[in-house]
Every structure is written in C-alpha cells, then in structure tokens.
Design a protein around this motif. Structure first.
Motif, PDB file in Angstrom:
ATOM      1  N   GLY A  91     -77.847 -34.045  20.758  1.00 13.84           N
ATOM      2  CA  GLY A  91     -78.267 -34.673  19.524  1.00 13.84           C
ATOM      3  C   GLY A  91     -77.113 -35.115  18.659  1.00 13.84           C
ATOM      4  O   GLY A  91     -76.086 -34.434  18.574  1.00 13.84           O
ATOM      5  N   ASP A  92     -77.268 -36.266  18.044  1.00 19.77           N
ATOM      6  CA  ASP A  92     -76.324 -36.767  17.031  1.00 19.77           C
ATOM      7  C   ASP A  92     -74.888 -36.815  17.529  1.00 19.77           C
ATOM      8  O   ASP A  92     -73.941 -36.515  16.787  1.00 19.77           O
ATOM      9  N   GLY A  93     -74.706 -37.158  18.788  1.00 22.53           N
ATOM     10  CA  GLY A  93     -73.361 -37.326  19.338  1.00 22.53           C
ATOM     11  C   GLY A  93     -72.623 -36.044  19.664  1.00 22.53           C
ATOM     12  O   GLY A  93     -71.470 -36.112  20.093  1.00 22.53           O
TER      13      GLY A  93
ATOM     14  N   ASP B  53     -71.149 -39.431   6.349  1.00 25.04           N
ATOM     15  CA  ASP B  53     -72.585 -39.260   6.589  1.00 25.04           C
ATOM     16  C   ASP B  53     -72.853 -38.521   7.891  1.00 25.04           C
ATOM     17  O   ASP B  53     -73.730 -37.658   7.963  1.00 25.04           O
ATOM     18  N   GLY B  54     -72.103 -38.862   8.933  1.00 28.91           N
ATOM     19  CA  GLY B  54     -72.334 -38.246  10.233  1.00 28.91           C
ATOM     20  C   GLY B  54     -72.125 -36.750  10.240  1.00 28.91           C
ATOM     21  O   GLY B  54     -72.723 -36.032  11.055  1.00 28.91           O
ATOM     22  N   LEU B  55     -71.297 -36.237   9.344  1.00 29.23           N
ATOM     23  CA  LEU B  55     -71.061 -34.800   9.292  1.00 29.23           C
ATOM     24  C   LEU B  55     -72.299 -34.052   8.818  1.00 29.23           C
ATOM     25  O   LEU B  55     -72.541 -32.909   9.226  1.00 29.23           O
ATOM     26  N   VAL B  56     -73.109 -34.675   7.961  1.00 30.02           N
ATOM     27  CA  VAL B  56     -74.375 -34.064   7.554  1.00 30.02           C
ATOM     28  C   VAL B  56     -75.295 -33.928   8.761  1.00 30.02           C
ATOM     29  O   VAL B  56     -75.923 -32.887   8.983  1.00 30.02           O
ATOM     30  N   ALA B  57     -75.368 -34.990   9.570  1.00 27.59           N
ATOM     31  CA  ALA B  57     -76.201 -34.939  10.779  1.00 27.59           C
ATOM     32  C   ALA B  57     -75.693 -33.879  11.747  1.00 27.59           C
ATOM     33  O   ALA B  57     -76.486 -33.146  12.347  1.00 27.59           O
TER      34      ALA B  57
END
Length: 346
Positions: free
Chosen positions: A317-319, A92-96
């Motif tokens: 953003g987002d890490g 999921d995090g790769l989409v972000a």
C-alpha cells in the motif's frame, strides 16, 4: 491518574542527509551533484527549512506531554498507542505512509516546506502545531474521516492503505490470478464492473511471456460484452500487470492516472466516501485468460477477491514495497473498504 498524551512526530530523512550518508562529506556530495548539473545549495537550504520546521513542531509540544520521534523507515517497527497524537511533518505522502499503522489516533499534517507540497494532507504550518495539539485532545477537534482500503489474505495477513493497494508481481511483470467479486450487489450490474475490449493488451507483445494469440480471442471478447453481470458473478482468470484498488484520497495520484487513461467511466470517489475504484493494468487476452473485468467501483460491503495462480504475488500500500503481503499459489486475498479511517485534523 490518567496517562498524559504522547506527541509522536513522524518525519523523513532529507535529501541532504541521504547525500551525506552516501558520500560522507559535504564536499563530496557537492561534487556529485555538480557533475549532474545540480547545486547543493538548494538542497542544503531545503534541509535547513525542514530542520527548523521540525524544531518548531517539537517546541510546540506541551511540557507535560510525553513525546517520541520516528523516521519513515522505522514506521513498521514503531508501536503507536491509543493515547498518541500523531504529528506528521513533511510531505503529503508521509501522511499516507503513516496512516496504515494507525488505529483511530488523530493526525496533524504539518507542511515543512510550503510551496513544494500540494497540501492535500499536510494542511498546516509549524506555527499552528500548539493550537492543533490542544484541539486534538479536547472536544473542539474537527477532523476529516478519510476512507481507507484494506486487503485481507486467507491466512489472516492484513494490509491497510490510505491511497491505494497494488496487487501483482513485485517486478510488475505478468501477474496471473483469478478475479472475482464478493458481497451483495445489483444482479444486473455487480460492483459496476466494466467489460473491456482487449485493447489494453496492445503494445505488450514485446515483453517476455506476454505474447498470446489474439485473433481467436477477439470474437470471444465481443460476444461476451453483453454479459458483464454474468462475468462478474463467475469471475475470470487474468494475466496482467497487476490490480490497483484506490480511495478518494488516492484519486489525486496513481489512481487518477489510470482513471483518466480509461476515460473516467466511473466517478472518482470523495476522500471521505465509503467507495473505492479498482483497475486491472494491461489485461492480456489469451485462450485461458480474459479481459472482461478491467475496472469498477466497490461500495462498502463489497470485496474484490483475487486468487493467486502464480508462484508469488505481493500486495503493498501507498508505495511501501518493503512492507507487503506475500502471497503464493492458491492463496486468495479480498480487498475492500476498511473499517479503519484516518482522523485528520482540519
């Protein structure tokens, strides 16, 4: 003649590949993991599943389409085109991580390791890829338009994120700045800002540079609690561990942990809702810094303005800390709902 669509497959280096890059051989990687009570077999199996999933995704791209592959570490150097269909194969995090570099391109989230991911953003299996690619360029595409958050500095630097934006020092030590709220709002409750009691500062006295006289400040804070509207209008100088501004999509992660810690006084936004939540982390009261504005929500059209009062702050953003806005003394940055949204195929 129109240009054929391009399928851009976004992926991330697996743990097994990272181990080989660090240790050189399978045997050395196996020894390293075994010395820490882990087995390389499980890591290698996950690597194999991911590679097979990527192969299936690649094979599903129509022959007449153009194609490209990009690794997560190269996203900030990759140029996405308007006709691209972006296939994110991973977590999921790769989409972000990918969303911040897009501008309206449709995104297909493929779960390469079902059972290990929540599936909030990677909702599909590799076998669904061909159908989803056809839908993405046709009229039958159904997408969720997920709200994003943006930060715009006074020197025109701009950052967009799907989950959240963090503003503060990169080492998470004391950040000094002035916080204000811009834009139209209810005079009685600007941006629904919440007045703090100073309690967030507890437990911080052991950290360098954060000790401050609290006795004289408490009475001041108590006297100011009835004036949340005035404080939000006037702004406030603060010393804290930074500010987090997040979306409804981000409400499943870092933002949710802060929301629960504060008792959930503001409802979490839905992923497609044009509203954000913001939190000040560990605001510290002193004779020159306050704790009156520690949380609130930002509907579309409102902005949280932060003016830097220290040598260096960052916004990322987002890490993705390697792709951050660099801010220095006197600069200001405004954070709010972005005009850009993520088009995620359902």
């Amino acid at each position: 003649m129109s240009l054929a669509p391009r399928a851009v497959i976004v992926h991330r280096t697996t743990e097994y590949e990272e181990l080989l890059a660090r240790h050189g051989t399978h045997g050395q990687a196996e020894f390293f993991l075994s010395s820490r009570g882990r087995s390389i077999h499980e890591v290698a199996e996950r690597h194999g599943r991911t590679r097979r999933a990527l192969a299936a995704v690649s094979a599903a791209v129509p022959a007449q389409w153009r194609r490209a592959r990009v690794e997560r570490a190269d996203l900030d150097r990759f140029l996405f085109a308007p006709e691209d269909v972006v296939v994110v194969a991973g977590q999921d995090g790769l989409v972000a991580n990918t969303a911040k570099y897009l501008d309206g391109q449709p995104v297909v989230g493929i779960d390469t390791d079902p059972g290990r991911n929540a599936g909030v953003l990677v909702r599909h299996r590799p076998a669904d890829t061909a159908r989803l690619l056809r839908a993405a360029v046709g009229r039958a595409a159904t997408t969720d338009e997920l709200t994003m958050v943006e930060a715009v500095a006074d020197d025109t630097q701009r950052l967009v994120a799907l989950n959240e934006i963090y503003l503060g020092r990169p080492d998470h030590q004391t950040s000094r700045y002035r916080l204000d709220l811009d834009g139209p709002g209810d005079p009685a409750e600007p941006a629904r800002a919440t007045v703090g009691t100073g309690g967030d500062g507890g437990g911080r006295s052991g950290r360098s540079g954060r000790i401050g006289p609290g006795t004289g400040r408490r009475g001041s804070d108590a006297g100011r609690r009835g004036r949340a509207g005035d404080d939000a209008r006037a702004g406030e100088a603060q010393a804290s561990s930074g500010v987090l501004v997040g979306t409804g999509t981000g409400a499943t992660g870092w933002l949710r942990s802060l929301w629960r810690e504060r008792g959930g006084s503001h409802p979490l936004p839905a992923p497609a809702e044009a509203r954000l939540l913001w939190f000040v982390r560990e605001a510290w009261p002193s004779p020159t810094t306050g704790t009156s504005l520690v949380e609130g929500d930002l509907p579309a059209g409102r902005r949280l303005r932060i003016t830097v009062e220290s040598d260096r702050l960052v916004a990322f953003g987002d890490g993705m800390e390697s792709d951050a806005l660099e801010l220095t003394w006197g600069q200001s940055v405004r954070v709010g709902v972005s005009d850009t949204s993520l088009r995620l195929l359902v």
